[in-house]
Design a protein around this motif. Structure first.
Motif, PDB file in Angstrom:
ATOM      1  N   THR A  49      -5.888   6.993   5.323  1.00 22.12           N
ATOM      2  CA  THR A  49      -5.637   6.008   6.273  1.00 22.12           C
ATOM      3  C   THR A  49      -6.373   4.525   5.632  1.00 22.12           C
ATOM      4  OG1 THR A  49      -5.842   7.448   8.106  1.00 22.12           O
ATOM      5  CG2 THR A  49      -5.963   5.182   8.667  1.00 22.12           C
ATOM      6  N   GLY A  50      -5.552   3.491   5.422  1.00 19.33           N
ATOM      7  CA  GLY A  50      -6.002   2.088   5.094  1.00 19.33           C
ATOM      8  C   GLY A  50      -6.092   2.252   3.527  1.00 19.33           C
ATOM      9  N   HIS A  87      -3.259   0.187  -3.704  1.00 23.57           N
ATOM     10  CA  HIS A  87      -3.288  -1.038  -3.193  1.00 23.57           C
ATOM     11  C   HIS A  87      -2.671  -1.906  -4.352  1.00 23.57           C
ATOM     12  CE1 HIS A  87      -6.380  -0.557   0.329  1.00 23.57           C
ATOM     13  NE2 HIS A  87      -5.176   0.017   0.432  1.00 23.57           N
ATOM     14  N   ASP A 145     -14.808  -3.731   7.932  1.00 22.92           N
ATOM     15  CA  ASP A 145     -13.737  -2.916   8.413  1.00 22.92           C
ATOM     16  C   ASP A 145     -13.786  -2.298   9.747  1.00 22.92           C
ATOM     17  OD1 ASP A 145     -12.488  -2.776   5.452  1.00 22.92           O
ATOM     18  OD2 ASP A 145     -14.111  -1.969   4.736  1.00 22.92           O
ATOM     19  N   TYR A 146     -12.804  -1.484  10.261  1.00 22.21           N
ATOM     20  CA  TYR A 146     -13.088  -0.654  11.513  1.00 22.21           C
ATOM     21  C   TYR A 146     -13.989   0.111  11.173  1.00 22.21           C
ATOM     22  CZ  TYR A 146     -10.075   2.760   8.863  1.00 22.21           C
ATOM     23  OH  TYR A 146      -9.501   3.837   8.002  1.00 22.21           O
ATOM     24  N   ASN A 149      -8.635  -0.853  17.749  1.00 25.63           N
ATOM     25  CA  ASN A 149      -8.445  -0.024  16.659  1.00 25.63           C
ATOM     26  C   ASN A 149      -7.478   1.206  16.630  1.00 25.63           C
ATOM     27  OD1 ASN A 149      -9.112   1.236  14.236  1.00 25.63           O
ATOM     28  ND2 ASN A 149     -10.739   2.540  14.945  1.00 25.63           N
ATOM     29  N   SER A 184       0.877  -1.182   0.123  1.00 23.97           N
ATOM     30  CA  SER A 184       0.017  -0.066  -0.049  1.00 23.97           C
ATOM     31  C   SER A 184       0.707   1.320  -0.065  1.00 23.97           C
ATOM     32  CB  SER A 184      -1.082   0.018   1.129  1.00 23.97           C
ATOM     33  OG  SER A 184      -0.233  -0.033   2.384  1.00 23.97           O
ATOM     34  N   ASN A 231     -11.455  -2.908  15.462  1.00 22.25           N
ATOM     35  CA  ASN A 231     -10.692  -2.962  14.219  1.00 22.25           C
ATOM     36  C   ASN A 231     -11.161  -3.722  13.225  1.00 22.25           C
ATOM     37  OD1 ASN A 231      -8.270  -2.527  12.338  1.00 22.25           O
ATOM     38  ND2 ASN A 231      -6.960  -2.556  14.003  1.00 22.25           N
ATOM     39  N   THR A 232     -10.466  -4.215  12.148  1.00 22.89           N
ATOM     40  CA  THR A 232     -11.028  -5.007  11.046  1.00 22.89           C
ATOM     41  C   THR A 232     -11.361  -6.219  11.635  1.00 22.89           C
ATOM     42  OG1 THR A 232      -9.529  -4.023   9.480  1.00 22.89           O
ATOM     43  CG2 THR A 232     -10.269  -5.963   8.767  1.00 22.89           C
ATOM     44  N   HIS A 270     -12.637   5.791  12.616  1.00 19.91           N
ATOM     45  CA  HIS A 270     -11.179   6.376  12.136  1.00 19.91           C
ATOM     46  C   HIS A 270     -10.288   6.328  13.445  1.00 19.91           C
ATOM     47  CE1 HIS A 270      -7.748   8.591  10.660  1.00 19.91           C
ATOM     48  NE2 HIS A 270      -8.420   8.391   9.302  1.00 19.91           N
TER      49      HIS A 270
END
Length: 283
Positions: free
Chosen positions: A111-112, A116, A129-130, A282, A70, A228-229, A133
């Motif tokens: 962020t994230g 990719h 996903d989380y 997270n 990433s 978090n994820t 933020h």
């Protein structure tokens, strides 16, 4: 008009059609848009897309993802224009019109998100996903992905899978073909990923751009405790094997960067949260 203005105009003419399609999907809303950018704009972004050997990529391995790189900064001009477009008030207004989610906010840090790039053998397990933020604590609401892969073949795998995990049912299997956009809402049931390891030639990678949108408020009924994820295994016994191999590789990377003590501390913290029934932290 330039490519940014043309892309905005192109999407503006399709809002009613796209909104109807968005709200027809269950159990969560999503949308696939082919030719999402103008052809010239997509071509320029692809030409500016940095190869794997270029500097600036984060190649960190995690338990549920492998061979994924990433990048969130130091872009060439066409890519800068893309992220400026998707963060603009005009584009966010279009996203709100299509999805019905008001006052969408962009993340200047990506962020994230960002670029990719997945190489042969890479995968990302199915997940949600989380939900906040990690820095601003805004509510995460919407994902926009744009793919840049020409002549993609079915045998390469790497399709984006959308899942209804309550029914253990795959909703979509979306090939990451050139100039295809995918939008989906971020909530506690919007499971997605590309869990099948890539089977591409060594020199070929799976390229995408990722943008995440947020809101300051969210309906109380849709707000979950911060996490978090969260991952789910969808590929059977082979899935547990590939995850174990990724975990071993991730552990070796952490030992090199943080030492055995750092790795042990991290594992202990995660284990204690799991014992207490808490979701992943997270951060």
């Amino acid at each position: 008009m330039n490519e940014v203005e043309l892309t905005l105009e192109k999407l503006s003419t399709r809002v009613t059609e796209l909104r109807r399609e968005w709200f027809s999907k269950e159990p969560f809303h999503y949308l696939v848009i082919d030719d999402v950018l103008t052809g010239d704009f997509a071509e320029a972004i692809l030409q500016a897309y940095p190869p794997p050997e270029a500097g600036g990529w984060d190649n960190t391995t995690y338990l549920h993802q492998r061979h994924k790189s990433s990048r969130t900064k130091d872009f060439l001009l066409p890519i800068e224009k893309f992220f400026a477009l998707t963060a603009s008030p005009e584009f966010r207004r279009l996203m709100s019109e299509i999805t019905g989610i008001p006052q969408l906010l962009a993340d200047p840090d990506l962020t994230g998100g960002g670029l990719h790039q997945i190489s042969c053998g890479g995968f990302l397990d199915v997940h949600v996903d989380y939900n906040f933020h990690p820095k601003t604590k805004l509510h995460r609401r919407l994902n926009l992905l744009v793919y840049l892969n020409k002549d993609w073949k079915a045998e390469y795998q790497g399709c984006l899978e959308l899942w209804d995990m309550a029914a253990r049912r795959q909703l979509e299997n979306i090939a990451p073909v050139f100039n295809r956009g995918v939008i989906f809402e971020t909530n506690e049931i919007s499971y997605h990923g590309h869990p099948q390891p890539l089977k591409t030639p060594p020199q070929l990678t799976r390229k995408s751009l990722a943008i995440y949108y947020y809101t300051a408020e969210r309906e109380a009924a849709a707000v979950a405790p911060e996490h978090n994820t969260l991952y789910q295994q969808t590929t059977g016994a082979s899935g547990y094997v590939k995850t174990a191999l990724a975990g071993a590789q991730a552990a070796l990377e952490r030992v090199r960067t943080s030492g055995v003590e750092g790795l042990s501390s991290n594992l202990l913290k995660r284990s204690l949260r799991r014992i207490k029934g808490l979701p992943p932290e997270n951060k």
